[in-house]
Design an enzyme around this catalytic site. Structure first.
Site, PDB file in Angstrom:
ATOM      1  N   GLU A 166       4.508  -6.148   1.754  1.00  0.00           N
ATOM      2  CA  GLU A 166       4.057  -6.619   0.442  1.00  0.00           C
ATOM      3  C   GLU A 166       3.857  -5.460  -0.531  1.00  0.00           C
ATOM      4  OE1 GLU A 166       0.258  -8.155   1.604  1.00  0.00           O
ATOM      5  OE2 GLU A 166       1.082  -9.932   2.555  1.00  0.00           O
ATOM      6  N   GLY A 202       3.678  -3.380  -3.877  1.00  0.00           N
ATOM      7  CA  GLY A 202       3.524  -3.625  -5.316  1.00  0.00           C
ATOM      8  C   GLY A 202       3.834  -2.334  -6.050  1.00  0.00           C
ATOM      9  N   ARG A 203       2.889  -1.415  -5.936  1.00  0.00           N
ATOM     10  CA  ARG A 203       3.002  -0.121  -6.614  1.00  0.00           C
ATOM     11  C   ARG A 203       4.332   0.576  -6.313  1.00  0.00           C
ATOM     12  NH1 ARG A 203      -1.706   2.613  -7.859  1.00  0.00           N
ATOM     13  NH2 ARG A 203      -2.767   1.372  -6.283  1.00  0.00           N
ATOM     14  N   TYR A 238     -10.430   4.405 -12.329  1.00  0.00           N
ATOM     15  CA  TYR A 238     -10.420   5.179 -11.085  1.00  0.00           C
ATOM     16  C   TYR A 238     -10.384   6.687 -11.342  1.00  0.00           C
ATOM     17  CZ  TYR A 238      -8.032   0.857  -9.403  1.00  0.00           C
ATOM     18  OH  TYR A 238      -7.641  -0.418  -9.102  1.00  0.00           O
ATOM     19  N   TYR A 271      -0.152  -1.984 -12.055  1.00  0.00           N
ATOM     20  CA  TYR A 271      -1.562  -2.032 -12.429  1.00  0.00           C
ATOM     21  C   TYR A 271      -1.780  -1.430 -13.827  1.00  0.00           C
ATOM     22  CZ  TYR A 271      -1.427  -2.970  -7.506  1.00  0.00           C
ATOM     23  OH  TYR A 271      -1.096  -3.507  -6.300  1.00  0.00           O
ATOM     24  N   CYS A 319     -14.228   1.811 -28.364  1.00  0.00           N
ATOM     25  CA  CYS A 319     -15.576   2.379 -28.478  1.00  0.00           C
ATOM     26  C   CYS A 319     -16.248   2.518 -27.119  1.00  0.00           C
ATOM     27  CB  CYS A 319     -16.420   1.511 -29.399  1.00  0.00           C
ATOM     28  SG  CYS A 319     -15.680   1.437 -31.019  1.00  0.00           S
ATOM     29  N   GLU A 320     -15.684   3.377 -26.275  1.00  0.00           N
ATOM     30  CA  GLU A 320     -16.239   3.693 -24.962  1.00  0.00           C
ATOM     31  C   GLU A 320     -15.873   5.142 -24.682  1.00  0.00           C
ATOM     32  OE1 GLU A 320     -17.812   1.624 -22.755  1.00  0.00           O
ATOM     33  OE2 GLU A 320     -17.451  -0.265 -23.805  1.00  0.00           O
ATOM     34  N   GLY A 334       0.770  -1.235   0.000  1.00  0.00           N
ATOM     35  CA  GLY A 334       0.000   0.000   0.000  1.00  0.00           C
ATOM     36  C   GLY A 334       0.797   1.278   0.000  1.00  0.00           C
TER      37      GLY A 334
HETATM   38  C1  PLP Z   1      -2.744  -5.478  -3.762  1.00  0.00           C
HETATM   39  C2  PLP Z   1      -2.132  -5.979  -2.537  1.00  0.00           C
HETATM   40  C3  PLP Z   1      -0.843  -5.579  -2.176  1.00  0.00           C
HETATM   41  C4  PLP Z   1      -0.045  -4.565  -2.953  1.00  0.00           C
HETATM   42  O1  PLP Z   1      -0.618  -3.292  -2.891  1.00  0.00           O
HETATM   43  P1  PLP Z   1       0.219  -2.026  -3.390  1.00  0.00           P
HETATM   44  O2  PLP Z   1      -0.688  -0.893  -3.129  1.00  0.00           O
HETATM   45  O3  PLP Z   1       0.483  -2.205  -4.829  1.00  0.00           O
HETATM   46  O4  PLP Z   1       1.462  -1.958  -2.593  1.00  0.00           O
HETATM   47  C5  PLP Z   1      -0.286  -6.139  -1.045  1.00  0.00           C
HETATM   48  N1  PLP Z   1      -0.967  -7.042  -0.299  1.00  0.00           N
HETATM   49  C6  PLP Z   1      -2.214  -7.446  -0.628  1.00  0.00           C
HETATM   50  C7  PLP Z   1      -2.882  -8.446   0.225  1.00  0.00           C
HETATM   51  C8  PLP Z   1      -2.835  -6.928  -1.741  1.00  0.00           C
HETATM   52  O5  PLP Z   1      -4.066  -7.312  -2.044  1.00  0.00           O
END
Ligand code: PLP
Length: 403
Positions: A259, A261-262, A302, A357, A328-329, A225
């Site tokens: 965890e 991601g982004r 979003y 994403y 076409c949207e 997150g």
């Molecule tokens: C999507 C997700 C993440 C990664 O979220 P980011 O905002 O990309 O860091 C980590 N843990 C879980 C359980 C998720 O669903």
């Protein structure tokens, strides 16, 4: 500096380009922030699940946070060791649970009481003990976009504190469950530290009350997150993030698992698209490009903002335009009322912060093949996924399969 014009010439457009060195730098920053503590950075594979991206993190020592067995398989293929793979998600099928247990991953993140019963039953069938963690929903407002907030009771993720406690007691008494961790993930694109600190405090208190019952956990999984800069956001520094979390763990000896991601991939990615033409409907000006919502969905989904740079020699004054794709949207746009100079067909736009994403949310809507993906590392480029062609798109339509 990445030479987008040369890459577009070589690989065509639309095109995803990933700066692997930037990904490494982000990984290191976060890992360093937890220095002196046992920690695992488990890359959230869904942010960008290209095997070469996962492998890049694997080589740096990363783990993987997966939300489907497909992602778990990707993590294995990319070289992430089983003991650094976790499996999260609200709706795991029996087949997925079975495979995760058989593959002996670090743990399954259980998201409901019903799921705990399934995991236990499947582990019993397999005559083994499944390592689990429970996803707690601390009911904290992360102060982010409602579609990407996950830590409030009115959304579908995790279980409340008292349910979690009951589940830990059951798991601890079971011959087929081994509760090793606790997990929370309150949302994505977090830019405020306070909600994270509050959530961590609530979960740390739960750990203390479990210790009083002789239930000893090993992993404190703080989810992902961490927000990034798309526009003018003030983001959280990894060091401050780590301090806020560690500050809640006094007296507890736990391995931190996070965890992201982004944070690891978003600003490493660029989506390169070619201007087809400009047009005007009444007062409204449009730049029509060859990329579309099927390539990069976030603006449509979003209303997300992405910075866009025109690779143009135009010396003319910028004006406000909508940047739209061929799908076409009416929702098929990358930006609205965005200031760009007049552009000619063939010129390129580089859409930034597209490494998370982006490709992964792509589709074949309108029978459009997905873009190619290119990695740049040490100033060397390489193709990591070729462009989809028409044959790829129809390959599974059974009545037309060639025999
Ligand atoms: C999507 C997700 C993440 C990664 O979220 P980011 O905002 O990309 O860091 C980590 N843990 C879980 C359980 C998720 O669903």
């Amino acid at each position: 500096m990445i030479d987008f014009k040369a890459l577009a010439k070589e690989y065509g457009t639309p095109l995803y380009v990933y700066d692997f060195d930037y990904m490494s730098a982000q990984y290191t920053k976060l890992k360093e922030a937890f220095r002196g503590r046992k920690s695992i950075v488990a890359y959230a594979v869904k942010a960008n699940s290209n095997l070469s991206v996962i492998k890049h993190f694997a080589k740096m020592g990363s783990g993987a946070d997966c939300v489907s067995i497909g992602e778990v398989r990707r993590a294995f293929m990319a070289g992430i060791p089983a003991y650094k793979i976790i499996f999260s998600g609200v709706g795991k099928s029996d087949e997925e649970i079975r495979e995760a247990i058989e593959k002996d991953i670090l743990y399954i993140n259980v998201e409901s009481d019903a799921e705990l019963q399934r995991v236990e039953a499947i582990a019993r069938e397999l005559d083994t003990k499944a390592r689990i963690s429970i996803r707690v929903n601390p009911n904290i407002d992360p102060q982010t976009h409602p579609y990407i907030s996950t830590g409030l009771h009115d959304n579908k993720f995790g279980v409340d504190l008292s349910t979690a406690k009951r589940m830990y007691i059951q798991a601890n008494n079971s011959d087929n469950l081994d509760p090793v961790g606790i997990h929370f993930h309150i949302g994505s694109q977090l830019t405020q530290l306070q909600p994270i600190r509050e959530a961590a405090e609530i979960v740390a208190d739960l750990i203390r009350s479990l210790e009083a019952l002789d239930i000893e956990l090993k992993f404190f999984d703080v989810g992902g997150g961490l927000g990034i800069k798309y526009d003018d956001e003030v983001t959280i520094e990894p060091y401050d993030y780590a301090q806020a979390i560690l500050g809640t763990l006094t007296g507890l000896d736990l391995t931190i698992l996070c965890e992201p991601g982004r944070f690891l991939t978003a600003n490493a990615g660029y989506f390169v698209t070619k201007v087809l033409y400009e047009k005007q409907n009444g007062e409204k000006k449009f730049v029509v490009v060859d990329g579309a919502m099927n390539d990069l969905l976030r603006p449509s989904l979003y209303g997300a903002y992405h910075e866009i740079e025109a690779l143009s020699d135009s010396k003319e004054e910028p004006r406000e335009v909508d940047i739209v794709g061929p799908v076409c949207e009416s929702g098929d746009f990358f930006a609205k009322d965005y200031a760009l100079p007049p552009l000619k067909g063939g010129e390129l736009l580089v859409i930034k912060s597209a490494g998370a994403y982006g490709f992964g949310m792509g589709s074949n809507y309108n029978t459009r093949g997905r873009s190619a993906e290119v990695a740049v590392e040490n100033s060397q480029e390489r193709l990591i996924r070729r462009r989809e062609n028409f044959e790829d798109l129809i390959a599974l339509e059974t009545e037309f399969l060639e025999d």
